[in-house]
Design an enzyme around this catalytic site. Structure first.
Site, short mmCIF file in Angstrom:
data_model
loop_
_atom_site.label_atom_id
_atom_site.label_comp_id
_atom_site.label_asym_id
_atom_site.label_seq_id
_atom_site.Cartn_x
_atom_site.Cartn_y
_atom_site.Cartn_z
N GLU A 1 -11.37 3.53 5.88
CA GLU A 1 -10.32 4.38 6.46
C GLU A 1 -11.03 5.45 7.29
OE1 GLU A 1 -8.05 6.66 3.60
OE2 GLU A 1 -6.41 7.04 5.01
N HIS B 1 0.86 -1.20 0.00
CA HIS B 1 0.00 0.00 0.00
C HIS B 1 0.89 1.24 0.00
CE1 HIS B 1 -3.82 2.09 1.81
NE2 HIS B 1 -3.07 2.96 1.13
N HIS C 1 -9.53 1.38 -1.43
CA HIS C 1 -9.49 1.88 -0.05
C HIS C 1 -10.91 1.75 0.48
CE1 HIS C 1 -5.68 3.57 -1.21
NE2 HIS C 1 -5.54 4.30 -0.13
#
Ligand code: ADE
Ligand code: ZN
Length: 341
Positions: free
Chosen positions: A197, A14, A194
């Site tokens: 988060e 990542h 993603h």
């Protein structure tokens, strides 16, 4: 322990290449391209890198990326990151790049991909580091714009393995990109995103159910939902966790409260990554070292995290096994010699 981590063979899964643009390189490239940046010194830049949330960071990150114009700029950016990988014993890196950050300013897709992929080729030859590219869509833009980027990428399909989804999460759920992800899968790209988060566990559900992603970037908020945790384990999806990023963006208030250890105890497959090392105060080794200290992780834990990084990479099985053997050899040797790290 620090030397054990520094010498540990590992993969980074990542990493945003634009987020590896260190202030000194930004100044050098800006000067070369005659581009004004709103800072006078590296110290001033570092002072500006104080964020309350993801959006605070993104505003500065996109602005800094404006210095990148030529193929040479993208080459230097990428090669510089890969030189740092060599120093940290990162043996394989899966690099995200955001084409729209550049094409929207008139820089061609070809310029971006050619500069980045030439650096990757040179790094394989000169530094013996393997790489895979992940083309990421900016989720604050429309699905139609993502389709345009997908089309731009098709002549370079052989250089790109997967697609990702990044930028402002809240208000831009994965389902917004349902059609373009289906088209990406048709083209042979592996879907990633993603999720969780800043967004809730609902975003993670959508990413796995609607987009069919094969790996979850961050995924912190998946912990809000027990059924989701079960599902992630059942589907054998890994989470690419970024401890120092989580602190810098206030996703987690203190490393001592970071959920990484809890994730491991729950049976989730997690890896350690730097996300945007030039902005969040540390490269991948610093992420390993700081989280190890904060959560009192053992050498076995660290070994497991590095193992996950190869196991849940996008490499083929033969290459995974090659790196896993290298890692196992390192681990058994350090044990046998009972080195005092
Ligand atoms: N782009 C670069 N870093 C990011 C992050 N941590 N989250 C979302 N988008 C990003
Ligand atoms: Zn990220």
């Amino acid at each position: 322990m620090q030397a054990f981590i520094e010498n540990l063979p590992k993969a980074e899964l990542h990493l945003h290449i634009e987020g590896s643009l260190e202030p000194s390189l930004m100044f050098k490239i800006a000067r070369r391209n005659n581009i004004n940046i709103p800072y006078k010194s590296v110290e001033e830049v570092e002072k500006a890198y104080q964020f309350n949330c993801l959006q605070d960071f993104l505003d500065i990150y996109y602005q800094s990326a404006h210095v990148l114009v030529t193929q040479q700029d993208f080459y230097e950016l990428t090669y510089h990151y890969l030189q740092n990988c060599a120093i940290q014993n990162v043996r394989h890196a899966e690099i995200m790049f955001d084409p729209q950050t550049h094409t929207n300013r008139g820089v061609s897709f070809e310029t971006v991909i050619t500069g980045i992929s030439k650096a990757c080729k040179d790094a394989q030859e000169k530094l013996n580091i393997s790489t895979i590219l992940i083309m990421s869509f900016l989720r604050h833009l429309s699905e139609e714009e993502a389709f345009k980027t997908l089309n731009d990428s098709l002549p370079y399909k052989a250089k790109i393995t997967a697609v990702g989804l990044d930028s402002s999460e809240i208000g831009n759920p994965p389902s917004k990109f349902k059609n373009v992800y289906a088209a990406c899968v048709e083209e042979g790209y592996i879907p990633m995103a993603h999720a969780g988060e800043e967004g809730s566990s609902e975003y993670v559900w959508e990413a796995i159910d609607v987009l069919g992603i094969k790996r979850i970037d961050h995924g912190n908020n998946a912990l809000q939902d027990k059924n989701l945790i079960k599902e992630i384990i059942n589907r054998d999806l890994a989470l690419t966790v970024c401890p120092l990023s989580n602190i810098a963006l206030n996703v987690v208030d203190d490393l001592k409260n970071h959920p990484l250890k809890k994730m491991m105890e729950l049976g989730l497959k997690v890896t350690i990554n730097s996300d945007d090392p030039a902005y969040f105060g540390g490269n991948i080794n610093k992420n390993y070292i700081e989280i190890q200290k904060a959560l009192q992780l053992t050498k076995e834990d660290i070994y497991q995290l590095a193992k996950n990084s190869f196991q849940y990479s996008l490499l083929d099985n033969a290459k995974k096994q090659y790196f896993l053997n290298e890692l196992e050899k390192y681990y058994t040797q350090t044990k046998e010699k009972q080195l005092e790290f």
